[in-house]
Design a protein around this motif. Structure first.
Motif, PDB file in Angstrom:
ATOM      1  N   ASP A 125     -10.192 -28.570 -39.856  1.00  0.00           N
ATOM      2  CA  ASP A 125      -9.086 -29.506 -39.886  1.00  0.00           C
ATOM      3  C   ASP A 125      -8.021 -29.057 -38.883  1.00  0.00           C
ATOM      4  N   ARG A 126      -7.709 -29.908 -37.906  1.00  0.00           N
ATOM      5  CA  ARG A 126      -6.645 -29.586 -36.949  1.00  0.00           C
ATOM      6  C   ARG A 126      -5.320 -29.990 -37.568  1.00  0.00           C
ATOM      7  N   LEU A 127      -4.439 -29.017 -37.825  1.00  0.00           N
ATOM      8  CA  LEU A 127      -3.137 -29.314 -38.417  1.00  0.00           C
ATOM      9  C   LEU A 127      -2.169 -29.796 -37.346  1.00  0.00           C
ATOM     10  N   ASN A 128      -2.136 -29.152 -36.226  1.00  0.00           N
ATOM     11  CA  ASN A 128      -1.421 -29.572 -35.028  1.00  0.00           C
ATOM     12  C   ASN A 128      -1.924 -28.701 -33.898  1.00  0.00           C
ATOM     13  N   ASP A 129      -1.253 -28.678 -32.789  1.00  0.00           N
ATOM     14  CA  ASP A 129      -1.760 -27.934 -31.635  1.00  0.00           C
ATOM     15  C   ASP A 129      -1.930 -26.446 -31.886  1.00  0.00           C
ATOM     16  N   SER A 130      -1.121 -25.846 -32.739  1.00  0.00           N
ATOM     17  CA  SER A 130      -1.185 -24.396 -32.888  1.00  0.00           C
ATOM     18  C   SER A 130      -1.750 -23.923 -34.227  1.00  0.00           C
ATOM     19  N   TYR A 131      -2.003 -24.812 -35.186  1.00  0.00           N
ATOM     20  CA  TYR A 131      -2.553 -24.421 -36.483  1.00  0.00           C
ATOM     21  C   TYR A 131      -3.918 -25.058 -36.684  1.00  0.00           C
ATOM     22  N   GLU A 132      -4.850 -24.256 -37.183  1.00  0.00           N
ATOM     23  CA  GLU A 132      -6.194 -24.749 -37.446  1.00  0.00           C
ATOM     24  C   GLU A 132      -6.683 -24.178 -38.769  1.00  0.00           C
ATOM     25  N   LEU A 133      -7.225 -25.036 -39.612  1.00  0.00           N
ATOM     26  CA  LEU A 133      -7.754 -24.633 -40.910  1.00  0.00           C
ATOM     27  C   LEU A 133      -9.273 -24.692 -40.842  1.00  0.00           C
ATOM     28  N   SER A 134      -9.933 -23.599 -41.212  1.00  0.00           N
ATOM     29  CA  SER A 134     -11.392 -23.587 -41.191  1.00  0.00           C
ATOM     30  C   SER A 134     -11.937 -23.079 -42.517  1.00  0.00           C
ATOM     31  N   GLU A 135     -13.137 -23.501 -42.847  1.00  0.00           N
ATOM     32  CA  GLU A 135     -13.800 -23.035 -44.056  1.00  0.00           C
ATOM     33  C   GLU A 135     -14.311 -21.623 -43.853  1.00  0.00           C
ATOM     34  N   GLY A 136     -14.298 -20.838 -44.922  1.00  0.00           N
ATOM     35  CA  GLY A 136     -14.825 -19.487 -44.875  1.00  0.00           C
ATOM     36  C   GLY A 136     -13.837 -18.490 -45.426  1.00  0.00           C
ATOM     37  N   VAL A 137     -14.169 -17.237 -45.284  1.00  0.00           N
ATOM     38  CA  VAL A 137     -13.299 -16.154 -45.738  1.00  0.00           C
ATOM     39  C   VAL A 137     -13.067 -15.195 -44.564  1.00  0.00           C
ATOM     40  N   PRO A 138     -11.946 -14.509 -44.580  1.00  0.00           N
ATOM     41  CA  PRO A 138     -11.685 -13.553 -43.505  1.00  0.00           C
ATOM     42  C   PRO A 138     -12.478 -12.269 -43.704  1.00  0.00           C
ATOM     43  N   SER A 139     -12.387 -11.390 -42.725  1.00  0.00           N
ATOM     44  CA  SER A 139     -12.976 -10.057 -42.871  1.00  0.00           C
ATOM     45  C   SER A 139     -12.191  -9.289 -43.932  1.00  0.00           C
ATOM     46  N   VAL A 140     -12.740  -8.178 -44.375  1.00  0.00           N
ATOM     47  CA  VAL A 140     -12.063  -7.324 -45.359  1.00  0.00           C
ATOM     48  C   VAL A 140     -10.699  -6.915 -44.837  1.00  0.00           C
ATOM     49  N   GLU A 141     -10.626  -6.482 -43.594  1.00  0.00           N
ATOM     50  CA  GLU A 141      -9.367  -6.003 -43.025  1.00  0.00           C
ATOM     51  C   GLU A 141      -8.329  -7.124 -42.942  1.00  0.00           C
ATOM     52  N   VAL A 142      -8.757  -8.295 -42.491  1.00  0.00           N
ATOM     53  CA  VAL A 142      -7.833  -9.428 -42.370  1.00  0.00           C
ATOM     54  C   VAL A 142      -7.381  -9.890 -43.750  1.00  0.00           C
ATOM     55  N   PHE A 143      -8.292  -9.925 -44.707  1.00  0.00           N
ATOM     56  CA  PHE A 143      -7.946 -10.296 -46.084  1.00  0.00           C
ATOM     57  C   PHE A 143      -6.823  -9.406 -46.606  1.00  0.00           C
ATOM     58  N   ARG A 144      -6.993  -8.105 -46.443  1.00  0.00           N
ATOM     59  CA  ARG A 144      -5.984  -7.153 -46.937  1.00  0.00           C
ATOM     60  C   ARG A 144      -4.651  -7.336 -46.213  1.00  0.00           C
ATOM     61  N   ARG A 145      -4.708  -7.555 -44.915  1.00  0.00           N
ATOM     62  CA  ARG A 145      -3.472  -7.741 -44.142  1.00  0.00           C
ATOM     63  C   ARG A 145      -2.763  -9.025 -44.552  1.00  0.00           C
TER      64      ARG A 145
END
Length: 153
Positions: free
Chosen positions: A2-22
């Motif tokens: 889903d394109r929210l606007n030019d700079s934001y994008e929503l995608s299905e899935g989960v982040p990596s462990v490191e990104v999740f924690r951050r």
């Protein structure tokens, strides 16, 4: 996706462990052990990650048994991006997936911290206390809440 606007994008899935924690700690949520996160993420029923110019800045997940019980967890948006309706976009994606795939009799719960309750109410969530129910929790590894000190072994 889903394109929210030019700079934001929503995608299905989960982040990596490191990104999740951050993402959790950046948003003021508690950190989780890397080992626990590595076990949890593959068991996500549905998840979304919000990116700003390609960088993950928010997320939300649904966990559950796939039939009778679901819980919305790990809802967060980096503080620098809050107040722009991005949490609402994440919640809309999660509830759309529930409406599409979850059985009509499924029970969906979440924990609303502070003013987040107002966001969740917009998606049909209500305080359980009015039904003589209260949310309860226990964090494993912590004392189960005895009134006194547990006896020494």
């Amino acid at each position: 996706m889903d394109r929210l606007n030019d700079s934001y994008e929503l995608s299905e899935g989960v982040p990596s462990v490191e990104v999740f924690r951050r993402l959790r700690t950046d948003a003021g949520l508690s950190d989780k052990a890397p080992e626990a996160v590595a076990l949890a993420l593959p068991n996500t029923w549905h998840g979304v990650v919000l990116h700003h110019d390609g960088e993950p800045i928010g997320m939300g997940r649904i966990i559950g048994d796939g039939g009778t019980a679901f819980q919305i967890v790990d809802m967060c948006v980096h503080p620098a991006h809050q107040g722009r309706g991005l949490g609402k976009r994440i919640m809309a994606a999660l509830t759309a997936e529930l409406e599409h795939r979850a059985p009509a009799t499924a029970y969906v719960s979440l924990i609303a911290d502070g003013p987040a309750r107002f966001l969740y109410e917009k998606f049909g969530f209500a305080d359980t206390a009015v039904h003589d129910s209260i949310g309860m929790c226990r964090v494993m590894g912590e004392s189960p809440g005895f009134s006194g000190s547990p006896a020494e072994p």
